[in-house]
Design a protein around this motif. Structure first.
Motif, PDB file in Angstrom:
ATOM      1  N   VAL A  80       1.976   4.709  12.091  1.00 40.93           N
ATOM      2  CA  VAL A  80       2.315   3.596  11.668  1.00 40.93           C
ATOM      3  C   VAL A  80       3.451   2.657  11.725  1.00 40.93           C
ATOM      4  N   THR A  81       3.360   1.901  11.982  1.00 35.66           N
ATOM      5  CA  THR A  81       4.796   1.352  12.540  1.00 35.66           C
ATOM      6  C   THR A  81       5.892   0.808  11.173  1.00 35.66           C
ATOM      7  N   GLU A  82       7.077   0.556  11.895  1.00 35.58           N
ATOM      8  CA  GLU A  82       8.580   0.264  10.582  1.00 35.58           C
ATOM      9  C   GLU A  82       8.598  -0.994  10.017  1.00 35.58           C
ATOM     10  N   SER A  83       7.542  -2.113  10.847  1.00 37.55           N
ATOM     11  CA  SER A  83       6.674  -3.339  11.004  1.00 37.55           C
ATOM     12  C   SER A  83       5.709  -3.097   9.410  1.00 37.55           C
ATOM     13  N   GLU A  84       4.788  -2.278   9.681  1.00 41.75           N
ATOM     14  CA  GLU A  84       3.974  -2.369   9.663  1.00 41.75           C
ATOM     15  C   GLU A  84       4.500  -1.324   7.330  1.00 41.75           C
ATOM     16  N   LEU A  85       5.022  -0.905   7.534  1.00 39.91           N
ATOM     17  CA  LEU A  85       5.257   0.010   6.715  1.00 39.91           C
ATOM     18  C   LEU A  85       6.381  -0.520   5.752  1.00 39.91           C
ATOM     19  N   ALA A  86       6.756  -2.051   6.362  1.00 44.90           N
ATOM     20  CA  ALA A  86       7.416  -3.131   6.110  1.00 44.90           C
ATOM     21  C   ALA A  86       6.567  -4.121   5.094  1.00 44.90           C
ATOM     22  N   GLN A  87       5.425  -4.430   5.607  1.00 46.07           N
ATOM     23  CA  GLN A  87       4.322  -4.642   4.945  1.00 46.07           C
ATOM     24  C   GLN A  87       4.006  -4.214   3.705  1.00 46.07           C
ATOM     25  N   TRP A  88       3.733  -2.810   3.950  1.00 41.38           N
ATOM     26  CA  TRP A  88       2.605  -2.132   2.593  1.00 41.38           C
ATOM     27  C   TRP A  88       3.830  -2.464   2.126  1.00 41.38           C
ATOM     28  N   MET A  89       5.066  -2.552   1.972  1.00 41.01           N
ATOM     29  CA  MET A  89       6.397  -3.082   0.457  1.00 41.01           C
ATOM     30  C   MET A  89       5.879  -4.062  -0.550  1.00 41.01           C
ATOM     31  N   LEU A  90       5.452  -5.347   0.977  1.00 41.42           N
ATOM     32  CA  LEU A  90       5.342  -6.550   0.051  1.00 41.42           C
ATOM     33  C   LEU A  90       3.433  -6.411  -0.243  1.00 41.42           C
ATOM     34  N   ASN A  91       2.427  -6.208   0.278  1.00 42.81           N
ATOM     35  CA  ASN A  91       0.988  -6.304  -0.134  1.00 42.81           C
ATOM     36  C   ASN A  91       1.326  -4.742  -1.896  1.00 42.81           C
ATOM     37  N   CYS A  92       1.851  -3.732  -1.557  1.00 41.94           N
ATOM     38  CA  CYS A  92       1.578  -3.164  -2.836  1.00 41.94           C
ATOM     39  C   CYS A  92       1.943  -3.748  -3.731  1.00 41.94           C
ATOM     40  N   LYS A  93       2.452  -4.871  -4.626  1.00 46.56           N
ATOM     41  CA  LYS A  93       3.155  -5.639  -5.383  1.00 46.56           C
ATOM     42  C   LYS A  93       1.891  -5.873  -6.235  1.00 46.56           C
ATOM     43  N   LYS A  94       2.120  -6.532  -7.797  1.00 46.40           N
ATOM     44  CA  LYS A  94       0.599  -6.089  -8.483  1.00 46.40           C
ATOM     45  C   LYS A  94      -0.118  -7.634  -7.937  1.00 46.40           C
ATOM     46  N   GLY A  95       0.608  -8.713  -7.424  1.00 42.90           N
ATOM     47  CA  GLY A  95       0.297 -10.114  -6.954  1.00 42.90           C
ATOM     48  C   GLY A  95      -0.901 -10.019  -6.461  1.00 42.90           C
ATOM     49  N   HIS A  96      -0.718  -8.856  -4.978  1.00 38.49           N
ATOM     50  CA  HIS A  96      -0.896  -8.701  -3.848  1.00 38.49           C
ATOM     51  C   HIS A  96      -2.715  -7.705  -4.786  1.00 38.49           C
ATOM     52  N   LEU A  97      -3.015  -6.624  -5.367  1.00 44.32           N
ATOM     53  CA  LEU A  97      -3.417  -5.863  -5.365  1.00 44.32           C
ATOM     54  C   LEU A  97      -4.194  -6.726  -6.380  1.00 44.32           C
ATOM     55  N   LEU A  98      -3.766  -7.498  -7.320  1.00 43.66           N
ATOM     56  CA  LEU A  98      -4.923  -8.709  -8.080  1.00 43.66           C
ATOM     57  C   LEU A  98      -5.941  -9.366  -7.429  1.00 43.66           C
ATOM     58  N   VAL A  99      -5.138  -9.800  -6.517  1.00 42.46           N
ATOM     59  CA  VAL A  99      -6.278 -10.817  -5.053  1.00 42.46           C
ATOM     60  C   VAL A  99      -7.670  -9.607  -4.839  1.00 42.46           C
ATOM     61  N   LYS A 100      -7.454  -8.010  -4.285  1.00 41.25           N
ATOM     62  CA  LYS A 100      -8.061  -7.152  -3.831  1.00 41.25           C
ATOM     63  C   LYS A 100      -8.941  -6.577  -4.744  1.00 41.25           C
ATOM     64  N   GLN A 101      -8.086  -6.825  -5.715  1.00 43.49           N
ATOM     65  CA  GLN A 101      -9.078  -6.176  -6.878  1.00 43.49           C
ATOM     66  C   GLN A 101     -10.067  -6.668  -8.041  1.00 43.49           C
ATOM     67  N   GLU A 102      -9.839  -8.479  -7.416  1.00 43.91           N
ATOM     68  CA  GLU A 102     -10.843  -9.443  -8.509  1.00 43.91           C
ATOM     69  C   GLU A 102     -10.219  -9.426 -10.054  1.00 43.91           C
ATOM     70  N   ASN A 103      -8.420  -9.327 -10.092  1.00 49.33           N
ATOM     71  CA  ASN A 103      -8.599  -9.768 -11.482  1.00 49.33           C
ATOM     72  C   ASN A 103      -8.858  -8.414 -12.104  1.00 49.33           C
ATOM     73  N   GLN A 104      -8.563  -7.310 -12.411  1.00 48.19           N
ATOM     74  CA  GLN A 104      -8.341  -6.333 -13.009  1.00 48.19           C
ATOM     75  C   GLN A 104      -7.579  -5.457 -13.231  1.00 48.19           C
ATOM     76  N   GLU A 105      -6.786  -6.194 -14.148  1.00 43.83           N
ATOM     77  CA  GLU A 105      -5.300  -5.567 -13.730  1.00 43.83           C
ATOM     78  C   GLU A 105      -5.120  -4.363 -14.502  1.00 43.83           C
TER      79      GLU A 105
END
Length: 171
Positions: free
Chosen positions: A121-146
Motif C-alpha cells: 500500500v502507498t502513503e497516498s492510498e492510506l491517505a485515501q483510506w483515512m477519508l473513505n473510512c468516514k461514516k458518509g462513505h461507508l453508508l453509501v457502501k452498505q446501503e444506508n444500514q447505519e
C-alpha cells in the motif's frame, strides 16, 4: 506527533496570525496527526501578508516533519515501532471499528509507509483510506444500514490490508 516533535514545534513556532487545530477543532490531541492551519483573525492583516504568514509557517512545519521522520528512520524508537505494530494488528483483527480509531491507526500505517516499513500500500492510498473510512462513505457502501457502519468499516479495512506486509526495523 508520535515522537513528541509536533508539540515542541508548535510551542517554538507560535504565531498570532496562524492557528493550528485538529480535524475536530481542538488545539490538543491531533486526530490522525492531521492539522488544520487557519487564520484566527478576520481583519488587521492584508490577504497577501496572511498568505505569506501561513506559507512560512507551513514551510517550517514541512521541514521539521522531514527532519523528524529522517531521525525516526535512522533511529526508530521502541514506542513508535510498538504503536505502528499495534495499529497494524488492531486493523487486521478488529471486528468493529470507530471512525476516530480507524483514522488514528491508519495514520500510523501512513507513517510506516513513509518510513518504508510497510509494503502493499502507498502513503497516498492510506491517505485515501483515512477519508473513505468516514461514516458518509461507508453508508453509501452498505446501503444506508447505519447500525452496521463500525462493522462495515472494520471489514472494509481488513480487506484493504490483505496484500500488506509490515516489516519493522530492529532497534
Amino acid at each position: 506527533n508520535q515522537s513528541g516533535e509536533l508539540k515542541k514545534f508548535l510551542s517554538l513556532n507560535s504565531s498570532e496570525f496562524v492557528c493550528v487545530r485538529s480535524l475536530l477543532g481542538e488545539t490538543e490531541g491531533f486526530v490522525g496527526d492531521c492539522l488544520v492551519v487557519s487564520n484566527p483573525f478576520k481583519t488587521a492583516i492584508s490577504e497577501e501578508d496572511l498568505i505569506g504568514e501561513i506559507r512560512r509557517f507551513v514551510t517550517k512545519l514541512e521541514v521539521a516533519e522531514k527532519i523528524a521522520r529522517r531521525s525516526l528512520k535512522e533511529r526508530p524508537s521502541v514506542s513508535v515501532l510498538d504503536s505502528v505494530s499495534r495499529a497494524f494488528g488492531f486493523l487486521n483483527y478488529c471486528c468493529s471499528l470507530g471512525t476516530l480509531e480507524a483514522i488514528e491507526a491508519i495514520s500510523l500505517l501512513k507513517l510506516a509507509s513513509n518510513l518504508g516499513w510497510i509494503s502493499g500500500v502507498t502513503e497516498s492510498e492510506l491517505a485515501q483510506w483515512m477519508l473513505n473510512c468516514k461514516k458518509g462513505h461507508l453508508l453509501v457502501k452498505q446501503e444506508n444500514q447505519e447500525s452496521l457502519s463500525d462493522i462495515t468499516r472494520a471489514e472494509w479495512i481488513k480487506k484493504k490490508l490483505l496484500p500488506c506486509t509490515l516489516k519493522l526495523p530492529s532497534n
